[in-house]
Design an enzyme around this catalytic site. Structure first.
Site, PDB file in Angstrom:
ATOM      1  N   LYS A   9       0.840  -1.209   0.000  1.00 16.90           N
ATOM      2  CA  LYS A   9       0.000   0.000   0.000  1.00 16.90           C
ATOM      3  C   LYS A   9       0.871   1.253   0.000  1.00 16.90           C
ATOM      4  O   LYS A   9       0.605   2.206  -0.739  1.00 16.90           O
ATOM      5  CB  LYS A   9      -0.944  -0.016   1.217  1.00 16.90           C
ATOM      6  CG  LYS A   9      -2.046  -1.061   1.098  1.00 16.90           C
ATOM      7  CD  LYS A   9      -2.853  -1.235   2.385  1.00 16.90           C
ATOM      8  CE  LYS A   9      -3.898  -2.335   2.211  1.00 16.90           C
ATOM      9  NZ  LYS A   9      -4.668  -2.610   3.430  1.00 16.90           N
ATOM     10  N   GLN A  69      -4.531  -0.843   9.827  1.00 16.90           N
ATOM     11  CA  GLN A  69      -4.516  -2.186   9.249  1.00 16.90           C
ATOM     12  C   GLN A  69      -5.159  -3.191  10.215  1.00 16.90           C
ATOM     13  O   GLN A  69      -4.862  -3.210  11.408  1.00 16.90           O
ATOM     14  CB  GLN A  69      -3.069  -2.594   8.919  1.00 16.90           C
ATOM     15  CG  GLN A  69      -2.923  -3.919   8.206  1.00 16.90           C
ATOM     16  CD  GLN A  69      -3.518  -3.936   6.787  1.00 16.90           C
ATOM     17  OE1 GLN A  69      -3.708  -2.914   6.158  1.00 16.90           O
ATOM     18  NE2 GLN A  69      -3.817  -5.124   6.302  1.00 16.90           N
ATOM     19  N   ASP A 124     -11.107   3.356   4.312  1.00 18.84           N
ATOM     20  CA  ASP A 124     -11.570   1.969   4.260  1.00 18.84           C
ATOM     21  C   ASP A 124     -13.088   1.862   4.167  1.00 18.84           C
ATOM     22  O   ASP A 124     -13.615   0.772   3.903  1.00 18.84           O
ATOM     23  CB  ASP A 124     -11.119   1.228   5.527  1.00 18.84           C
ATOM     24  CG  ASP A 124      -9.770   0.558   5.358  1.00 18.84           C
ATOM     25  OD1 ASP A 124      -9.564  -0.061   4.304  1.00 18.84           O
ATOM     26  OD2 ASP A 124      -8.943   0.647   6.279  1.00 18.84           O
TER      27      ASP A 124
END
Ligand code: GUN
Length: 293
Positions: free
Chosen positions: A54, A98, A121
């Site tokens: 990422k 994460q 997200d």
């Protein structure tokens, strides 16, 4: 049947190229770079790999990425404080914590503390609520990537029987809601579903995200079905990555199939970049107009 391999890697690169070009325009007009904050707590081996991908993707398109790698023993309070600072930081557009989080940290408290406008997200209740209403703004990255992939291949979902195997909050649940918007018929299942094979047999589109290598075999799959493999399973023995689909047997039955690696994974990362850019562009709405001058 000769199957088509859905080239997630290639499509993700096309998306990245478009983003890179937009960022070049920004540089011309001295705008700051879009900024993504990435936070990893602990040393989950899969998370370490995902995070690296990422962050590298951010730099490859000209974004700025700030990375916090916190110890396994980090308290919820410390993490909440960091998120508060990132919420207030004007150079940070998106915040990514994460998952999974170590035991002892309440995932819901953490996800709910991210400001909804920086929720790359799409996991905050505000954003998942908008998705539930059928008008999402920030969409979970893997489901968004899968929908982009299906659209790219002009697959019309209306009326299809779709099965999702795996009901996680990261993939299965938001994907279910994304698919409802396309007027297909969605069946949500998991590895405990009774007679799972019978459900799978009826599906025109199978999307599997269970984290079990080679779980789906060809004899479960209807001839001509489309199969999307979200699984990324690291095999220590030969240092390889394989999906949840037994590719050799399943690909003999399908019309379209995603490979692992190079299918859904790159699309997830591309969606993360798209989400970050979209947050940034809301702050600088005149930027795309300048591009046309
Ligand atoms: N862990 C696995 N996939 C994801 C994702 O898309 N977002 C976050 N935050 N964590 C993950």
């Amino acid at each position: 049947m000769i199957t088509k391999i859905m080239k997630g890697f290639k499509i993700a690169n096309q998306i990245k190229k478009k983003i890179r070009n937009k960022i070049k325009v920004k540089k011309k007009y001295k705008y700051r770079s879009p900024g993504l904050a990435v936070v990893l707590i602990g040393n989950n081996p899969a998370s370490l790999i995902y995070i690296k991908t990422k962050i590298n993707a951010c730099y490859s398109v000209g974004f700025f990425s700030a990375y916090w790698h916190l110890s396994e023993n980090t308290t919820e309070k410390i993490l909440l404080n960091l998120i508060q600072k990132l919420n207030e930081n004007k150079n940070i557009d998106g915040i990514l914590i994460q998952l999974p989080l170590p035991k002892g940290i309440n995932k819901i408290n953490i996800l709910n503390s991210i400001h909804p406008s920086k929720d790359v997200d799409g996991f905050h209740p505000y954003n998942s609520g908008l998705l539930y209403q059928g008008s999402p703004i920030l969409r979970a990255c893997t489901p968004r990537g899968i929908i982009t992939l299906l659209n790219h291949y002009n697959i019309n979902l209306t009326g299809l029987n779709v099965i999702i195997i795996g009901n996680s909050s990261i993939v299965g649940k938001p994907l279910y809601l994304e698919l409802l918007m396309t007027n297909c018929t969605v069946t949500m299942t998991n590895t405990f579903t009774k007679n799972l094979k019978n459900h799978v047999k009826m599906a025109d589109l199978i999307i599997i995200a269970v984290g079990k290598p080679n779980f789906l075999h060809g004899d479960w799959v209807k001839s001509g079905a489309i199969v999307i493999d979200v699984g990324i399973n690291y095999i220590k023995k030969n240092h390889s990555v394989i999906g949840d689909v037994h590719f050799e047997s399943v690909s003999k039955k399908t019309s379209y199939i995603t490979p692992v690696p190079g299918g859904v994974g790159p699309m997830t990362v591309a969606s993360l970049l798209q989400n970050t850019l979209e947050i940034y562009e809301k702050l600088y709405p005149d930027l795309h107009l300048k591009d046309k001058i």
